[in-house]
Write an enzyme that holds these catalytic residues in place. Structure first.
Site, short mmCIF file in Angstrom:
data_model
loop_
_atom_site.label_atom_id
_atom_site.label_comp_id
_atom_site.label_asym_id
_atom_site.label_seq_id
_atom_site.Cartn_x
_atom_site.Cartn_y
_atom_site.Cartn_z
N LEU A 235 0.86 -1.19 0.00
CA LEU A 235 0.00 0.00 0.00
C LEU A 235 0.89 1.25 0.00
CD1 LEU A 235 -3.10 0.03 2.31
CD2 LEU A 235 -2.19 2.07 1.21
N GLU B 61 1.74 4.25 -2.85
CA GLU B 61 1.55 4.75 -4.21
C GLU B 61 2.82 5.34 -4.81
OE1 GLU B 61 -0.63 5.05 -1.79
OE2 GLU B 61 -2.40 4.05 -2.57
N GLN C 31 -5.88 2.53 -6.88
CA GLN C 31 -7.14 1.86 -6.55
C GLN C 31 -8.31 2.84 -6.73
OE1 GLN C 31 -7.82 -0.25 -2.58
NE2 GLN C 31 -7.32 -1.82 -4.08
N PHE C 32 -8.08 4.07 -6.34
CA PHE C 32 -8.99 5.18 -6.64
C PHE C 32 -8.11 6.33 -7.10
CE2 PHE C 32 -11.56 2.54 -3.99
CZ PHE C 32 -12.87 2.77 -4.35
N ILE D 53 -3.75 9.11 -5.94
CA ILE D 53 -2.58 9.60 -6.65
C ILE D 53 -1.87 10.67 -5.82
CG2 ILE D 53 -3.75 11.42 -7.96
CD1 ILE D 53 -0.85 9.13 -9.15
N HIS E 151 -12.99 9.15 -2.36
CA HIS E 151 -13.19 8.09 -3.35
C HIS E 151 -14.04 8.58 -4.51
CE1 HIS E 151 -11.99 5.75 0.16
NE2 HIS E 151 -11.73 4.73 -0.63
#
Lengths: 342, 364
Positions: free
Chosen positions: A79, A81, A103-104, A108, A148
């Site tokens: 996990l 990024e 993932q969403f 970013i 999200h």
């Protein structure tokens, strides 16, 4: 050898119909197909992201990939990024073609440094190409809340060196993703989550590319142009049908490079413009497009350029609050109607 | 702990200063290798001295950053690399660029923003890497390049290539989350990457005591690979620890973190008067100057004549002077170049770096 094979195939190809075979796919299936076909075609293409392996990804875009391509090409990342983007940059420099999955899109922010400071600037600073794709499941409408649901495209547009695309249809989702993977630059690929399973459309089988930087006329019309991308294209098309008006809808598809020619050609034709997107208003794509039109097509305008966007607030959780913030069909119809009557 | 070679692992809570000061280098270095180590360290020292003069003459825009006193680290470590290995080199590591084939001329031209600089004026000071020499240049955000090097190592491992990525960072960078992300990722996949940690006592003005509670080399074990501390002012010790780590990585043994203890002998940049550094600390480390130590060792231990050592230094100085003249003759870039090169037209592979270690010459 490749040339000889192509030459050998030529007579057979000439006999085939010119239009490639298509079948209906969802937006999500089209993305998945683009990725799978590119991985089959080119062994340097790999996927890296959180939960994309055995689990198949939070939205199941890479469902079955782990079984077909193995752990070396469908990499379940910790996990982290910046680690996803940063290792992809290194692997890309060394000849691989990583497709990173956030993932969403919201996440970013945790990989932003590697994207905007390392990936985006390497070619300008040193002539080192960084062929990575960052897939960004974006957009709201399902009570995802402030973390999200975001549409972060404007963040990337202030980072020269990144290309940014946002397809609206399954066919464009496939064609743009294939082109993004083959492009030698970092490409941010915004895929709207609201379209994943709700939008279906004809998608060419096999090889299908859509050039980066080319808009599409989604609907022809002569009285008003709606310039949109992603989910807003569908809103504009529905509004045009329900209003029964002579509205042209331009689907930008690519936000960088922006197809200025397509925008200006439509403005000169209709003389009225609404720019629509789900992202927030200030300094967004709408502002950029409006500025372009003001500079290049001012004398063709019969009305002020209007924008339909989310207001400058985070995306709230509760359904009535979220509906208030995200542009709805009625908002689109009202905005079009106002301009038509101007 | 996954360490394949127990001798590389850091033991329990090593006291600072308890380093492998004089590693047994056995037969790994020839006489000409030793002359090279001196040559590259001197090249770094003289080129940086020259750049500082150019800065003071107003010929260097922006500020000036050097690695004075740290020359043994980039030179000793980069010297262990093979041609197809890859580097991300940081701002105190000019010697590594020289070992890999960058010339002082292109370094000095880069500092002056000239077209003949490594980046052609696109980026300044030490923010460069020569792609033709297998190097990806640093960004200012530290330690971002640790992830890029880890990604290159990922490509090597996925393709089954016996190649290694090596990168540098200061102890200051170990406080940033991306450092953890890089160590963790490299450890999970046992990637062929070597991390050179230069502990030069200060992150700009912040001393070690305010940077971490536990020496970062000890964290390596928690990521599943060895951490080893070395006297960073002993070029052969740095070479030897790196050689072991590179060979271990190349043979599938995974990453190594090498902490090189040293001292930043100049300010963070030329604008920094270092008023926060106690004078006695600088005096202590001045006595441990890596170049002076190695000169003495070459004479005492390796049969070099003092005149021979001086001759090497004289040659290097003359070469750097020539390079400076050529750099000064390099034109400024045309202004319109500022608008070029944002996007790539095609991907091209990096070239290979120079590998002057005698082992590679023999292999070739």
């Amino acid at each position: 050898m490749a040339e000889a094979q192509l030459a050998g195939d030529a007579p057979a190809r000439a006999a085939e119909p010119e239009t490639p075979a298509t079948r209906e796919l969802t937006y999500l299936e089209a993305i998945s197909e683009a990725l799978r076909e590119e991985m089959r075609r080119d062994e340097t293409v790999l996927c890296i992201g959180e939960d994309i392996g055995a689990f198949g990804g939070a939205f199941k875009v890479t469902d079955g990939f782990y079984e077909e391509f193995g752990a070396g090409r469908v990499i379940d990342a910790p996990l982290a990024e910046n680690a996803i983007i940063g290792t992809a940059v290194g692997a890309a420099i060394e000849g691989l073609r990583p497709v990173c999955e956030m993932q969403f899109a919201d996440f970013i922010s945790c990989g932003f440094d590697q994207l905007v400071n390392v990936a985006a600037k390497l070619h300008y600073r040193q002539g080192v190409a960084v062929p990575i794709v960052v897939r960004l499941p974006s957009g709201g409408g399902f009570s995802g809340g402030p973390f999200h649901s975001q549409n972060p495209e404007a963040w990337f547009l202030q980072a020269p060196g990144l290309k940014v695309v946002a397809p609206a249809t399954p066919a464009d989702a496939k064609g743009l993703l294939v082109s993004a993977i083959r492009d030698p630059n970092p490409v941010c690929f915004l895929e709207h989550k609201g379209l994943y399973r709700t939008v279906r459309g004809e998608v060419p089988e096999g090889e299908h590319t859509v050039p980066l930087g080319k808009a599409r006329v989604a609907r022809e019309g002569s009285e008003l142009t709606v310039i949109a991308y992603g989910s807003s294209v569908h809103l504009a098309l529905r509004a045009a049908e329900e209003l029964g008006a002579d509205i042209e809808v331009i689907d930008l598809r690519s936000l960088c490079p922006l197809d200025a020619d397509a925008v200006l050609a439509s403005v000169r034709k209709t003389s009225k413009v609404l720019v629509a997107h789900e992202a927030t208003r200030s300094c967004g794509v709408g502002a950029e497009v409006a500025a372009l039109i003001a500079a290049e097509a001012f004398e063709h305008l019969d009305a002020p350029v209007r924008r339909l966007t989310a207001p400058d607030v985070p995306i709230p959780f509760s359904p009535p609050l979220e509906r208030e913030v995200l542009p709805q069909l009625d908002d689109m119809k009202e905005a079009c109607d106002e301009l038509l009557r101007y | 702990m996954k360490a394949a070679n127990g001798t590389l692992a850091t033991g329990p809570a090593r006291a600072r200063g308890d380093e492998d000061a004089s590693a047994d280098t056995g037969s790994h270095l020839t006489r000409s290798d030793r002359a090279n180590l001196l040559r590259y360290m001197a090249m770094m020292r003289f080129a940086e001295e020259r750049a500082l003069v150019l800065y003071r003459q107003g010929k260097v825009p922006g500020s000036f950053y050097d690695g004075r006193g740290q020359e043994a680290i980039p030179v000793g470590s980069a010297y262990a690399l093979g041609p197809r290995d890859r580097t991300c080199i940081l701002h105190r590591d000019l010697g590594a660029h020289f070992v890999r084939g960058v010339t002082p001329e292109r370094y000095l031209a880069n500092y002056m923003g000239r077209s003949g600089g490594v980046t052609g004026g696109k980026d300044g000071n030490m923010h460069f890497g020569d792609p033709r020499l297998g190097s990806v240049g640093m960004v200012s955000m530290l330690p971002d390049m640790a992830l890029v090097a880890t990604g290159m190592a990922l490509a090597f491992k996925l393709r089954g290539e016996p190649r290694v990525a090596l990168t540098y960072f200061g102890e200051g960078a170990t406080a940033n989350g991306q450092w953890h992300e890089a160590m963790n990722f490299a450890g999970i996949h046992r990637l062929p990457v070597v991390f050179i940690l230069e502990n030069n006592r200060f992150a700009y003005s912040t001393p070690n005591e305010l940077e971490f509670a536990v020496d970062p080399v000890e964290r390596a074990r928690t990521y599943g690979f060895p951490g080893v501390a070395v006297d960073g002012n002993d070029v052969e010790a740095v070479f030897e620890r790196t050689r072991e780590a590179v060979e271990r990585a190349r043979s599938g043994g995974g990453p190594t973190l090498i902490e090189c203890h040293t001292m930043r002998m100049h300010g963070h940049g030329a604008h920094d008067d270092m008023s926060y550094v106690p004078a006695e600390l600088l005096e202590e480390w001045e006595r441990r100057d890596p170049i002076e130590r190695y000169k003495a060792r070459l004479v005492q231990d390796f049969g070099f004549e003092p005149a021979e050592v001086e001759e090497i230094l004289g040659e290097v100085r003359a070469y750097v002077d020539e390079c400076a003249e050529r750099a000064l003759a390099s034109p400024m870039p045309p202004p319109e170049a500022a608008l070029e090169g944002v996007f790539a037209r095609e991907w091209e592979p990096l070239g290979d770096g120079h590998a002057p270690w005698s082992r590679w010459r023999e292999a070739a």
